[in-house]
Write a protein that holds these residues in place. Structure first.
Motif, PDB file in Angstrom:
ATOM      1  N   MET A  49      70.290  10.010  -3.707  1.00  0.00           N
ATOM      2  CA  MET A  49      70.798   8.648  -3.706  1.00  0.00           C
ATOM      3  C   MET A  49      71.429   8.309  -5.054  1.00  0.00           C
ATOM      4  SD  MET A  49      68.190   6.167  -1.632  1.00  0.00           S
ATOM      5  CE  MET A  49      68.483   5.933   0.094  1.00  0.00           C
ATOM      6  N   GLU A  50      72.141   7.180  -5.065  1.00  0.00           N
ATOM      7  CA  GLU A  50      72.725   6.697  -6.309  1.00  0.00           C
ATOM      8  C   GLU A  50      71.614   6.431  -7.324  1.00  0.00           C
ATOM      9  OE1 GLU A  50      75.962   6.266  -6.852  1.00  0.00           O
ATOM     10  OE2 GLU A  50      76.615   6.795  -4.840  1.00  0.00           O
ATOM     11  N   ASN A  51      71.998   6.290  -8.595  1.00  0.00           N
ATOM     12  CA  ASN A  51      71.016   6.004  -9.630  1.00  0.00           C
ATOM     13  C   ASN A  51      70.312   4.680  -9.417  1.00  0.00           C
ATOM     14  OD1 ASN A  51      71.368   8.377 -11.004  1.00  0.00           O
ATOM     15  ND2 ASN A  51      73.010   7.575 -12.300  1.00  0.00           N
ATOM     16  N   LYS A  52      71.025   3.727  -8.842  1.00  0.00           N
ATOM     17  CA  LYS A  52      70.400   2.452  -8.513  1.00  0.00           C
ATOM     18  C   LYS A  52      71.196   1.765  -7.420  1.00  0.00           C
ATOM     19  CE  LYS A  52      72.719  -0.180 -12.194  1.00  0.00           C
ATOM     20  NZ  LYS A  52      72.511  -0.987 -13.413  1.00  0.00           N
ATOM     21  N   PRO A  53      70.537   0.893  -6.638  1.00  0.00           N
ATOM     22  CA  PRO A  53      71.281   0.166  -5.606  1.00  0.00           C
ATOM     23  C   PRO A  53      72.182  -0.875  -6.250  1.00  0.00           C
ATOM     24  CG  PRO A  53      69.038  -0.656  -5.749  1.00  0.00           C
ATOM     25  CD  PRO A  53      69.119   0.530  -6.675  1.00  0.00           C
ATOM     26  N   GLU A  54      73.233  -1.246  -5.549  1.00  0.00           N
ATOM     27  CA  GLU A  54      74.122  -2.289  -6.063  1.00  0.00           C
ATOM     28  C   GLU A  54      73.523  -3.671  -5.866  1.00  0.00           C
ATOM     29  OE1 GLU A  54      78.242  -1.930  -4.881  1.00  0.00           O
ATOM     30  OE2 GLU A  54      77.973   0.211  -4.545  1.00  0.00           O
ATOM     31  N   SER A  55      72.715  -3.832  -4.817  1.00  0.00           N
ATOM     32  CA  SER A  55      72.050  -5.117  -4.598  1.00  0.00           C
ATOM     33  C   SER A  55      70.814  -4.931  -3.740  1.00  0.00           C
ATOM     34  CB  SER A  55      72.996  -6.121  -3.923  1.00  0.00           C
ATOM     35  OG  SER A  55      73.187  -5.808  -2.559  1.00  0.00           O
ATOM     36  N   VAL A  56      69.872  -5.842  -3.912  1.00  0.00           N
ATOM     37  CA  VAL A  56      68.690  -5.931  -3.052  1.00  0.00           C
ATOM     38  C   VAL A  56      68.662  -7.355  -2.503  1.00  0.00           C
ATOM     39  CG1 VAL A  56      66.178  -5.825  -2.913  1.00  0.00           C
ATOM     40  CG2 VAL A  56      67.409  -4.205  -4.376  1.00  0.00           C
ATOM     41  N   LEU A  57      68.760  -7.475  -1.202  1.00  0.00           N
ATOM     42  CA  LEU A  57      68.796  -8.771  -0.542  1.00  0.00           C
ATOM     43  C   LEU A  57      67.504  -8.999   0.232  1.00  0.00           C
ATOM     44  CD1 LEU A  57      72.457  -8.580   0.816  1.00  0.00           C
ATOM     45  CD2 LEU A  57      71.661  -9.674  -1.293  1.00  0.00           C
ATOM     46  N   PHE A  58      67.082 -10.254   0.278  1.00  0.00           N
ATOM     47  CA  PHE A  58      65.810 -10.613   0.901  1.00  0.00           C
ATOM     48  C   PHE A  58      66.012 -11.663   1.987  1.00  0.00           C
ATOM     49  CE2 PHE A  58      64.879  -9.453  -3.482  1.00  0.00           C
ATOM     50  CZ  PHE A  58      63.698  -8.720  -3.408  1.00  0.00           C
ATOM     51  N   ASP A  59      65.278 -11.529   3.070  1.00  0.00           N
ATOM     52  CA  ASP A  59      65.040 -12.671   3.941  1.00  0.00           C
ATOM     53  C   ASP A  59      64.187 -13.649   3.130  1.00  0.00           C
ATOM     54  OD1 ASP A  59      64.781 -14.226   6.377  1.00  0.00           O
ATOM     55  OD2 ASP A  59      62.741 -13.446   6.488  1.00  0.00           O
ATOM     56  N   LEU A  60      64.137 -14.923   3.540  1.00  0.00           N
ATOM     57  CA  LEU A  60      63.420 -15.910   2.727  1.00  0.00           C
ATOM     58  C   LEU A  60      61.970 -16.076   3.174  1.00  0.00           C
ATOM     59  CD1 LEU A  60      63.883 -17.892   0.352  1.00  0.00           C
ATOM     60  CD2 LEU A  60      64.320 -19.656   2.068  1.00  0.00           C
ATOM     61  N   ASP A  61      61.757 -16.790   4.277  1.00  0.00           N
ATOM     62  CA  ASP A  61      60.399 -17.083   4.733  1.00  0.00           C
ATOM     63  C   ASP A  61      59.679 -15.818   5.189  1.00  0.00           C
ATOM     64  OD1 ASP A  61      60.396 -20.307   5.113  1.00  0.00           O
ATOM     65  OD2 ASP A  61      62.337 -19.494   5.652  1.00  0.00           O
ATOM     66  N   GLY A  62      58.545 -15.544   4.587  1.00  0.00           N
ATOM     67  CA  GLY A  62      57.742 -14.400   5.003  1.00  0.00           C
ATOM     68  C   GLY A  62      58.134 -13.090   4.344  1.00  0.00           C
ATOM     69  N   THR A  63      59.181 -13.127   3.520  1.00  0.00           N
ATOM     70  CA  THR A  63      59.624 -11.914   2.825  1.00  0.00           C
ATOM     71  C   THR A  63      59.651 -12.130   1.319  1.00  0.00           C
ATOM     72  OG1 THR A  63      60.977 -11.242   4.722  1.00  0.00           O
ATOM     73  CG2 THR A  63      61.461 -10.206   2.609  1.00  0.00           C
ATOM     74  N   LEU A  64      60.483 -13.066   0.879  1.00  0.00           N
ATOM     75  CA  LEU A  64      60.546 -13.396  -0.545  1.00  0.00           C
ATOM     76  C   LEU A  64      59.527 -14.479  -0.906  1.00  0.00           C
ATOM     77  CD1 LEU A  64      62.055 -12.929  -3.256  1.00  0.00           C
ATOM     78  CD2 LEU A  64      63.530 -14.861  -2.613  1.00  0.00           C
ATOM     79  N   ILE A  65      59.498 -15.526  -0.099  1.00  0.00           N
ATOM     80  CA  ILE A  65      58.654 -16.685  -0.397  1.00  0.00           C
ATOM     81  C   ILE A  65      57.644 -16.909   0.725  1.00  0.00           C
ATOM     82  CG2 ILE A  65      58.632 -19.171  -0.844  1.00  0.00           C
ATOM     83  CD1 ILE A  65      61.427 -18.892  -2.006  1.00  0.00           C
TER      84      ILE A  65
END
Length: 224
Positions: free
Chosen positions: A1-17
């Motif tokens: 894989m690449e050295n790092k991802p370009e972005s990490v995206l989250f759902d909100l309720d129940g995932t991030l918060i």
């Protein structure tokens, strides 16, 4: 894989918060207004990821087409607007994970089916709004998840490719949206799983049972 991802995206309720504590208070406030018995936290938590309609239906027993449903749904949203981030908080471990992403110049954002009217104050209340590189709500797109439109819009805003981005979610619709967008998908099984839900059928690329597992997973995947 690449050295790092370009972005990490989250759902909100129940995932991030973890927003369930505030929803539990709101639903019980409404039940008390209607002279009904209150519901337990464990009961309500199973319905949070499916939104306000699902919580009202489960707590009151009315289906969406019934006359009383619309009134109760509207009243619930009114109460929630005044109680958005009293007890809501990042899931344990994610504060450190966001700091780590920022330290490594990895963009992060939120892609949610929660309307902007509620999403923005919650993010602001937790001092996350200015930190996020993209926040996409249903107001910003034509199609909601599981359609991948919102994920593609987030990548466009950030200026990254979906193929080298990660989407983390606690519902099958999140994983389907991520897969359709061509992203690496992470199923957050610590989230608001419904009764008899089997996350193994979601076909996510990776699974985490605690939010504290996300950063080590990303470190191992991308050799960071």
């Amino acid at each position: 894989m690449e050295n790092k991802p370009e972005s990490v995206l989250f759902d909100l309720d129940g995932t991030l918060i973890d927003t369930a504590p505030d929803f539990h208070w709101v639903i019980n406030q409404l039940l008390q207004e209607e002279h009904r018995d209150i519901v337990s936290y464990d009961f309500l938590r199973k319905y949070v990821s499916n939104g306000a309609r699902a919580m009202v239906e489960a707590s009151f027993g009315y289906s969406e087409g019934e006359t009383e449903f619309k009134r109760l749904h509207q009243r619930m949203l009114e109460i929630y607007l005044s109680h958005l981030d009293v007890d809501s908080k990042l899931f344990p471990g994610l504060d450190n994970c966001l700091i780590w992403l920022e330290k490594h110049n990895i963009a992060w954002g939120v892609v949610t089916n929660k309307p902007e009217l509620y999403t923005t104050p919650v993010m602001q209340g937790l001092n996350l709004f200015e930190r996020a590189d993209s926040i996409i709500c249903p107001d910003h797109v034509t199609e909601r998840k599981p359609h991948p439109e919102s994920l593609h819009l987030a990548c466009k805003q950030i200026g990254c490719s979906a193929e080298n981005s990660v989407y983390v979610g606690d519902h099958i619709r999140d994983i389907e949206a991520g897969r359709r967008a061509g992203m690496t998908t992470v199923a957050a099984t610590y989230g608001y799983l419904g009764e008899n839900e089997d996350p193994s059928t979601w076909l996510a690329d990776h699974y985490i049972s605690s939010a504290t597992e996300l950063q080590p997973l990303l470190q191992s995947l991308y050799n960071i």
